[in-house]
Design a protein around this motif. Sequence first.
Motif: not given
Length: 321
Positions: A265-288
Amino acid sequence: MRISTLAVISCFKRGVLILPKHSQPTMSKALQRRETISGYSFLAPSLIFFVGFVIIPMFICIFLSLTDANMHAGTTIFIGFSNFAKLFKDEVFLDALWNTFVIVVVSVPATCAFSLWVSSAIYKMHSVPRSLFRIIFYLPVVTGSVAVTAVWNWMYDNYTGIFNTVLKGIGLIDKNINWLGDSKFALGCIILILFTTSVGQPIVLYVSALGNVDQSLVEAAQVDGATNLQVFWKIKWPQIMPTTLYILVITTINSFQCFALIQLLTKGGAGTNTVMYHIYFTAFKLTEQRGHFGYANAMGVVLAIAIGLLSALQFKLAKEK
């Protein structure tokens, strides 16, 4: 030791027969060994799955949280507790942790209270309407999260969504609200969806627990003039406490692990970022960038500790009751 005839007859009348210790049949060592092997054979598939997919990954996660591991890096360097020290200075992670706690603090009590209220209303009904209500409330649980999210996404739509249409129709709002894009509403919308998809299982469990309450105690209290509230608080509530504790722990864990709704729904935007989503985003979206995979595992360790501490607190409070 001799057993008197009267004692034997008395025991038979009560449906039991207690033999002296030396008279009780003993199991041979070979039979004990066969039963032990059979028991572990039945247990083996679940045990292998648990060790392979829970225990081993848990230790791997703890190890990687102490390294600068990266999915693209050829080497893994041990850096100790540097990831954890960095975590509590990371404003993005702290915001995600705060949002997660807000979701847990709001959704868990609301889910338990609503489930208990609905269960108290339907458990005395005839079997047909009771089963119908349980099916209605349990349906979102067995429905795929993607399908549920798609329906809610349409309901929250800025232009054609049912919420904006109804609210404008009755004059409560003048212009459409961006429910999932406005930080004032987005987290509340996520909590509402999580609430509606979480009440099904607690309702089913509470209906079963209330049906197993000792009715003789309830009738005795009513004869003594106890009110419905007194009957519930003094008799029913203690008997359904184990069910309540289970529901609290399971609902808490599910709320901490809120991910699919955020991703879809939000991909962590609009103040809805959670720890689980942030783990996913950090591990698989910022691996460069070097170090993010180990950093994400450090977040997972912190989340696991938070869940464990809160669950232990719930067990302690439940025992005191």
